[in-house]
Structure formats: C-alpha cells, structure tokens
Design an enzyme around this catalytic site. Structure first.
Site, PDB file in Angstrom:
ATOM      1  CE  LYS A 171      -4.037  -2.092   0.485  1.00  0.00           C
ATOM      2  NZ  LYS A 171      -5.074  -2.032  -0.558  1.00  0.00           N
ATOM      3  CG  ASP A 200      -4.157  -0.775  -3.967  1.00  0.00           C
ATOM      4  OD1 ASP A 200      -4.559   0.298  -4.468  1.00  0.00           O
ATOM      5  OD2 ASP A 200      -4.931  -1.661  -3.546  1.00  0.00           O
ATOM      6  CD  GLU A 226      -4.989  -2.747  -6.846  1.00  0.00           C
ATOM      7  OE1 GLU A 226      -4.171  -3.673  -7.076  1.00  0.00           O
ATOM      8  OE2 GLU A 226      -5.903  -2.850  -6.020  1.00  0.00           O
ATOM      9  CD  GLU A 252     -10.000  -2.029  -5.205  1.00  0.00           C
ATOM     10  OE1 GLU A 252     -10.523  -2.067  -4.093  1.00  0.00           O
ATOM     11  OE2 GLU A 252      -8.777  -2.175  -5.377  1.00  0.00           O
ATOM     12  CG  ASP A 275     -14.528  -7.852  -6.127  1.00  0.00           C
ATOM     13  OD1 ASP A 275     -15.401  -8.752  -6.067  1.00  0.00           O
ATOM     14  OD2 ASP A 275     -13.779  -7.576  -5.176  1.00  0.00           O
ATOM     15  CG  HIS A 302     -10.350  -6.251  -5.962  1.00  0.00           C
ATOM     16  ND1 HIS A 302     -11.434  -6.311  -5.113  1.00  0.00           N
ATOM     17  CD2 HIS A 302      -9.356  -5.644  -5.275  1.00  0.00           C
ATOM     18  CE1 HIS A 302     -11.104  -5.745  -3.965  1.00  0.00           C
ATOM     19  NE2 HIS A 302      -9.858  -5.328  -4.027  1.00  0.00           N
ATOM     20  CD  GLU A 339      -5.840  -8.316  -3.588  1.00  0.00           C
ATOM     21  OE1 GLU A 339      -6.582  -8.084  -4.566  1.00  0.00           O
ATOM     22  OE2 GLU A 339      -5.499  -7.459  -2.761  1.00  0.00           O
TER      23      GLU A 339
HETATM   24 MG   LIG Z   1      -6.941  -2.179  -4.423  1.00  0.00          MG
END
Ligand SMILES: [Mg+2]
Length: 385
Positions: A171, A200, A226, A252, A275, A302, A339
């Site tokens: 992140k 991300d 991302e 996502e 997703d 996702h 993921e």
């Molecule tokens: Mg994400």
C-alpha cells in the site's frame, strides 16, 4: 421422465438435469466480523470489521446456490435490494439461465442502478445462479464458462508477505511520495530482485502527484500501480497511464461491461481488475474479459470478501486466456494471478467447510460442481449481524 421432457441421454447430457427447475426462495445474510486488534488498513481507510452480504438461493428440486455481493462496504443496502427489489423478481424463474436473468434484472434497474448497490446485489444473484447451474449439470463453473487454461493459480500476498509468495502488493498513498518511495527502496532491497512488487494507492493521489510518484518508483521495478487516482476520473487515469513509466491497474470499484468499456476502451488501465462480487458476477466478468482481450488488456480479478467471493474468483480466473496467447505464460506478464490477502480474515478462512489449498505459492482450482464449496451453517449463524 414426463412426455414433454426431452430424453437427454441421446444428447450425451446429464440425464438427471431438470429442465423445469424453479427458484423457490432467496435468503440473505449480512455478516459482520469485528477484527479486534487485527484491524486492516488500506492506504486511505481503516477497516475495524469484515462485512459481507451473502445470498442463498434454493430451488424447488433442493439445489442450493451461494453468492456474495459487495466487498468492504456496509452490507445492509445490498441485502435490502435483494430482499425487497431484485430477490422477489427471480422467484419462480429457471435458475439455470443466469445470463438471461442478468439482462432482465439490469434492464429493470437501469434507470436507477447502473452502478453500486444494485449491481452488487445482481452480482450475488448471478454467482448463486451459476453455482446452481454447475450443480445441476455436475460440473464446476469454470467448465460451464468454457474451460480452464490452468488448474492452479499463482498467488500474491497483500498485507504482508510470508514464505512461498513470489509477489507482494504494498500500500502507498498515505505518506508524502518521497517517504513512500523510500519505503519501496527498502522493501526492494530486503526482498531482492526476484520478488515481484506491486503497489496500490487506493486512489489517494491527484493525477499530477501520481505521475511524479510513478517516476520516483521506477528504479524499484514495480509491476503495476493500482488505483493511482479516483476511479471516475477517466482523464486522470489516462494521463497517469501515458505519463508514468509503471503499468496502471484498476477496476475494483467499476461495474458491468459498460463501466469497463469506458475504463479499458478509454485507455485508462493496462491491467483490469473486476471484482466478481461487484462488477456483476460471472455474467459481467465474461463480457469484461472479452472487452479486455480485444484491447490487449490483462485481467486480474480483485478479490476480497468471504470464502464465497474467493471461490467465485477461483472459478473465473482459470478461464482467462493468456493475453496474448503464448507458449510460455508468465505470471503478471500474460498470465493471471490471484490476490491472497494475508491479513486476518475469518470470513474466508472459517465460513466454508472446504479449505483453499496453497501449494508452493499456488492456489489449486476446486473441481467440485458449481463453486465447489459448501457453507458451514454454524459459522454463518455465529457471524450474522
Ligand atoms: Mg486495491
């Protein structure tokens, strides 16, 4: 066999398939699992609990399908939509016609539900209907969708990396970009050159800042960037993609073939991340996959949510062809990965009677009918909110 039922034995189909099957009931369960001291943080928000809206659809022949809608949002609006609007509309329908059902429900709610809650509710219904269709024919959903290009999927770790993962997603976006770039330098140094790193930002940057950040990250060999900017800022996404050296990923928080038409067709992403529980289930996923393939865009779904969402992704990902097709598919180059969030997630790890096998950094694809899973009722009751 009644006289109006075709004798399927002559067609080589499952002779027990029930052409007259109907949806008898739909039941929703909202789930809330407080995470205590194991709170999850994205780069922009704190998640003190895991939430989900699960749906259980039962047919008059006793088959049961499971679905899930939404991910880290409050589950109550999705449940209300299922209980009061879309759910009653599917009672009495043939559960083995998910594509037709999708089109008719979407068409009904088009004027007020093109994105968000309605599509998440539709996702839950669609996943459950594909589950039932697979069970009715005795085959996994990936077989109904046309076949598996792979029987195991390379997984990547989110949250933290433990042994066995060749890829990790970090992140960024909470700190100033120089501090985040310094973190990435240290992470790259400690992991060495062979571990793939993705980042991300949870749409935490403006386009100008994201472009600067992309250039700062260039020395650390980042595989994708991302959600650099808010998903509805198409022009911003496009600018970041054109002006920063790292491939851009996103999707996502995007919905249906229409949303992905704009995202992919608009040149906003190199990696599309629908997703299953958000974009419109398997039906929308197959349409998004075709769109992406035609644009040369890689698809890496996702995955969040409960074990049902994870199981749905495990049925969809095998059906993604290497983009482009190649004799030697390489993960994240032209081969999808999955993921595998490594933070505390009892909804994934306890809700199902089955466990997802992680072997040598790969998740194995279930081959049971439908989603290949069953729900532990005691756990479901324990976490019902
Ligand atoms: Mg994400």
């Amino acid at each position: 066999m009644s006289s109006h039922q075709p004798d399927l034995r002559f067609r080589g189909l499952n002779p027990t398939f029930n052409f007259g099957m109907k949806i008898k009931s739909i039941r929703t369960t909202t789930i809330c699992v407080p995470l205590g001291d194991k709170v999850f943080h994205s780069s922009q928000a704190r998640f003190p609990a895991r939430n989900s809206c699960l749906v259980r659809i039962e047919t008059d022949s006793g088959l049961i399908g499971w679905g899930e809608g939404g991910q880290h949002r409050p589950p109550q609006p999705v449940a209300a939509c299922l209980n009061h609007v879309l759910g009653p509309k599917i009672l009495g329908r043939d559960p083995t016609e998910p594509v037709r059902t999708w089109e008719e429900l979407y068409s009904f709610s088009r004027d007020f539900g093109q994105k968000g809650t309605y599509i998440e509710a539709l996702s839950a219904i669609d996943i459950a209907l594909w589950d039932i269709s697979g069970k009715a024919l005795g085959v996994p959903v990936w077989k109904l969708l046309g076949g598996a290009f792979r029987r195991k999927i390379k997984s990547y770790a989110t949250g933290y990396r433990d042994a066995g993962f060749d890829f990790v997603k970090v992140k960024i976006g909470l700190l100033d970009i120089r501090s985040d770039a310094e973190r990435l330098r240290v992470i790259r140094q400690s992991l060495g050159p062979d571990v793939g790193i993705m980042v991300d930002a949870n749409h935490g940057y403006s386009a100008a800042t994201a472009i600067r950040m992309g250039r700062l990250m260039e020395p650390y060999s980042i595989l994708f960037f991302e959600e650099p900017v808010v998903p509805e800022d198409r022009e911003g996404n496009r600018r970041v993609r054109m002006e920063n050296p790292i491939p851009v990923a996103g999707g996502e928080a995007e919905f249906t073939r229409y949303g992905f038409r704009d995202l992919i067709g608009g040149g906003c992403v190199d990696v599309a991340q629908p997703d299953l529980t958000v974009c419109g289930g398997f039906t929308a996923f197959t349409q998004i996959l075709a769109l992406a393939n035609a644009h040369g865009t890689i698809v890496i779904p996702h995955v969040w949510g409960s074990g049902i969402a994870f199981a749905a992704a495990l049925q969809a990902i095998p059906t993604i062809p290497p983009i482009p097709h190649t004799a030697n598919p390489i993960p994240l180059q032209n081969e999808p990965v999955i993921e595998f969030d490594r933070t505390h997630n009892p909804l994934r790890d306890e809700l199902l009677n089955e466990r997802f096998a992680l072997v040598d950094g790969h998740v194995l694809i279930p081959d049971g009918p439908g989603l290949g899973i069953s729900v532990n009722d005691e756990v479901l009751t324990r976490y019902s909110s």
